[in-house]
Scaffold this active site. Structure first.
Site, PDB file in Angstrom:
ATOM      1  N   SER A 127       0.341  36.245  -4.325  1.00  0.00           N
ATOM      2  CA  SER A 127      -0.426  36.019  -3.161  1.00  0.00           C
ATOM      3  C   SER A 127      -0.718  34.724  -2.967  1.00  0.00           C
ATOM      4  O   SER A 127      -1.563  34.431  -2.176  1.00  0.00           O
ATOM      5  CB  SER A 127      -1.849  36.909  -3.723  1.00  0.00           C
ATOM      6  OG  SER A 127      -2.345  36.081  -4.724  1.00  0.00           O
ATOM      7  N   GLY A 128       0.133  33.713  -3.227  1.00  0.00           N
ATOM      8  CA  GLY A 128       0.207  32.569  -2.736  1.00  0.00           C
ATOM      9  C   GLY A 128       0.697  32.401  -1.446  1.00  0.00           C
ATOM     10  O   GLY A 128       0.889  33.369  -0.583  1.00  0.00           O
ATOM     11  N   PHE A 129       1.310  31.183  -1.201  1.00  0.00           N
ATOM     12  CA  PHE A 129       1.855  30.811   0.281  1.00  0.00           C
ATOM     13  C   PHE A 129       2.862  31.751   0.559  1.00  0.00           C
ATOM     14  O   PHE A 129       2.957  32.333   1.676  1.00  0.00           O
ATOM     15  CB  PHE A 129       2.084  29.417   0.521  1.00  0.00           C
ATOM     16  CG  PHE A 129       0.957  28.373   0.427  1.00  0.00           C
ATOM     17  CD1 PHE A 129       0.251  28.538   1.830  1.00  0.00           C
ATOM     18  CD2 PHE A 129       0.703  27.844  -0.646  1.00  0.00           C
ATOM     19  CE1 PHE A 129      -1.083  27.555   1.575  1.00  0.00           C
ATOM     20  CE2 PHE A 129      -0.382  26.603  -0.394  1.00  0.00           C
ATOM     21  CZ  PHE A 129      -0.989  26.588   0.639  1.00  0.00           C
ATOM     22  N   VAL A 150       2.578  40.671 -12.953  1.00  0.00           N
ATOM     23  CA  VAL A 150       3.886  41.607 -13.189  1.00  0.00           C
ATOM     24  C   VAL A 150       4.428  40.864 -14.511  1.00  0.00           C
ATOM     25  O   VAL A 150       4.549  39.930 -14.976  1.00  0.00           O
ATOM     26  CB  VAL A 150       4.799  41.254 -12.096  1.00  0.00           C
ATOM     27  CG1 VAL A 150       6.157  41.559 -12.434  1.00  0.00           C
ATOM     28  CG2 VAL A 150       4.151  41.535 -11.015  1.00  0.00           C
ATOM     29  N   GLU A 152      -4.500  12.136  -6.162  1.00  0.00           N
ATOM     30  CA  GLU A 152      -5.705  12.746  -5.505  1.00  0.00           C
ATOM     31  C   GLU A 152      -6.733  12.648  -6.446  1.00  0.00           C
ATOM     32  O   GLU A 152      -7.992  12.462  -6.169  1.00  0.00           O
ATOM     33  CB  GLU A 152      -5.392  13.782  -4.717  1.00  0.00           C
ATOM     34  CG  GLU A 152      -4.596  13.787  -3.552  1.00  0.00           C
ATOM     35  CD  GLU A 152      -4.019  15.002  -2.990  1.00  0.00           C
ATOM     36  OE1 GLU A 152      -3.338  15.036  -1.867  1.00  0.00           O
ATOM     37  OE2 GLU A 152      -3.974  16.055  -3.650  1.00  0.00           O
ATOM     38  N   GLN A 155       5.395  24.513   2.126  1.00  0.00           N
ATOM     39  CA  GLN A 155       6.175  24.886   2.972  1.00  0.00           C
ATOM     40  C   GLN A 155       7.550  25.375   2.839  1.00  0.00           C
ATOM     41  O   GLN A 155       8.139  26.210   3.503  1.00  0.00           O
ATOM     42  CB  GLN A 155       6.502  23.319   4.115  1.00  0.00           C
ATOM     43  CG  GLN A 155       5.561  22.962   5.026  1.00  0.00           C
ATOM     44  CD  GLN A 155       5.221  24.045   5.945  1.00  0.00           C
ATOM     45  OE1 GLN A 155       6.103  24.727   6.419  1.00  0.00           O
ATOM     46  NE2 GLN A 155       3.961  24.370   6.273  1.00  0.00           N
TER      47      GLN A 155
END
Length: 490
Positions: free
Chosen positions: A16-18, A83, A179, A329
């Site tokens: 359920s990620g990107f 899974v 970061e 991306q």
């Protein structure tokens, strides 16, 4: 007779990620039934995990429920479970949660299971230096970071040595490490400076360690040097060319090229040094013969399918193709490409050209008003790069309410230096280690379905007898006037 309607094409999406989310949404208007299988109930905006760990954002603001996101997509459903197996011959996926197995069949499969933290063969480091790949990781790190200041205050009050509690080490000088180090420095030197009495948080030591010769290698030498200079302005010690060889509860050891070893005493350590593809890559490799690289990524065809299995697409951090980077991306564009290919096949259209990644650039924030960005041929630093970073992350944050909430939090944090998400608990810090000591993890804390069903009737009867006896005793005390009267006076 009414003709029987043919079953719709079944698409199973793992993750359920990107990749998983964008792939599912791209199939919104397709004549398919989509089943999303994910080990968490939320879609995680992973690039902002460090802001949860350092008290800027709450977990809900970067991890909205997957069901809520897909609630308006009638052809999609969500199943909770990790899974554990894929049978390419039978076209089934097996998932498990708390010891309960579920098998789901598919016609097309989109594997977007992502990656986990890599300790380069030293998985025992994880006990003392958590990575940052999940909400659990971020909340544990929040507890460790803020907890270190609390324990330092307590120790200083008693006259103890507290340098190891006020030393924070971040391993890995990629975007996440940069970061994280920048935010811990801001936290110690600005946000918390008036909150303690026995310690001076401004004396906290923040160390960024990496075996590479520069900060942010993918950004090039010029931006890497700029990022290093900005970190040092914040008071971060940048230690390059040093490989971490040992980690324990109270610190770590760093070995340099010349052979000398330096120990850094630190309780709060963060690992941001590498990634390892999901183990499902190995499962798929064993069944298809597709090779794996050192990070466990599987080689795929130019159309993102597996050799000999055109119905199986693999996207994101799990693939080894054209040296693609492990960024959001790649997963988003790959998932959209796979979804379009599935639709084309169902509509008998020509296949697409081979997948081609469009690089939209890379960004890393260092602290307030400090960032670096690489967009095409442009190299940007300072407040311009910082504003670009804010805009891009706001656009890709899922859900309007989360975008508004995050914007408000950022405004408060960046203007006033205050952070509202500083709540921590012992459970946040120690639950992961406690569960790891159980043979089956959380599954050991719940009854297996068969055992529960066999004992439920007996337990209910015992409980019923206890409740009836208690009720009889209460009535007897009231009727006899004995309530509030001692045994001796009766």
């Amino acid at each position: 007779m009414t003709p029987t309607q043919a079953p719709r094409h079944k698409v199973v999406v793992i993750g359920s990620g990107f990749g998983g989310l964008f792939g599912t949404k791209a199939l919104r208007r397709a004549d398919v039934d989509v089943t999303v299988i994910a080990k968490t109930t939320h879609h995680l905006f992973q690039p902002l995990l460090y802001q949860v760990a350092t008290g800027i954002l709450s977990e809900g603001e970067i991890a909205p429920p997957t069901r809520e996101i897909l609630s308006g997509q009638d052809n999609a459903r969500v199943i909770l479970g990790e899974v554990t197996g894929i049978d390419l011959a039978a076209r089934t996926v097996t998932s498990q949660v708390l010891g309960r197995d579920t098998t789901t069949s598919y016609d097309s499969l989109l594997v977007a299971a992502g990656a986990s933290q890599s300790y380069f063969g030293n998985d025992h480091f994880a006990e003392f230096a958590p990575g940052m790949k999940s909400i659990d990781d971020a909340l544990e790190l929040r507890g460790r970071i803020f907890g270190a200041f609390e324990m330092a205050e307590l120790g200083a009050t008693r006259g103890d040595e507290v340098d190891h509690l006020l030393t924070f080490v971040v391993v890995g000088a990629g975007p996440t490490g940069v970061e994280m180090a920048g935010q811990i420095a801001e936290l110690a030197h600005n946000t918390l400076r008036k909150d303690f009495r026995a310690i001076n948080t401004r004396t906290a030591r923040v160390v960024l360690v990496d075996a590479a010769p520069q900060v942010l290698p993918p950004f090039g030498a010029k931006l890497g040097e700029k990022a290093k200079a900005e970190l040092e302005k914040l008071g971060v010690e940048v230690m390059l060319g040093g490989m971490v060889t040992e980690v324990d509860e109270r610190g770590l050891e760093v070995k340099f090229k010349d052979g000398h070893v330096e120990r850094i005493n630190s309780v709060a350590k963060i690992w941001a040094a590498g990634v390892q593809a999901n183990p499902l890559g190995k499962t798929l490799s064993e069944q298809t013969g597709a090779p794996l690289d050192r990070a466990g990524r599987i080689s795929v065809n130019p159309d993102l399918t597996l050799p000999g299995h055109p119905e199986v697409f693999v996207v994101g951090d799990m693939i080894a193709l054209d040296n693609l980077p492990g960024v959001a991306q790649v997963a988003i564009q790959g998932a959209k490409y796979a979804a379009k290919e599935i639709k084309n096949r169902l509509e008998d259209k020509q296949p697409q050209p081979p997948f081609k990644y469009f690089d939209k650039g890379s960004m890393a924030i260092i602290s307030r008003f400090r960032a670096v960005a690489m967009v095409g041929k442009f190299r940007l630093t300072g407040i311009v790069a910082w504003l670009m970073w804010l805009g891009v992350h706001l656009v890709y944050l899922t859900g309007f309410k989360n975008q508004v909430s995050a914007l408000m939090r950022w405004a408060i944090t960046f203007i006033s230096n205050n952070r509202s998400e500083r709540t921590t608990t012992e459970q946040q810090i120690f639950a992961r280690a406690a569960l790891a000591r159980l043979r089956r993890g959380a599954a050991d804390l719940v009854s297996d379905p068969g055992i529960y069903d066999a004992t439920r009737a007996m337990m209910e009867e015992t409980r019923r007898q206890e409740l009836e006896a208690a009720a009889h005793r209460e009535a007897e005390l009231t009727d006899s006037g004995a309530r509030g009267v001692s045994e001796a006076a009766r």
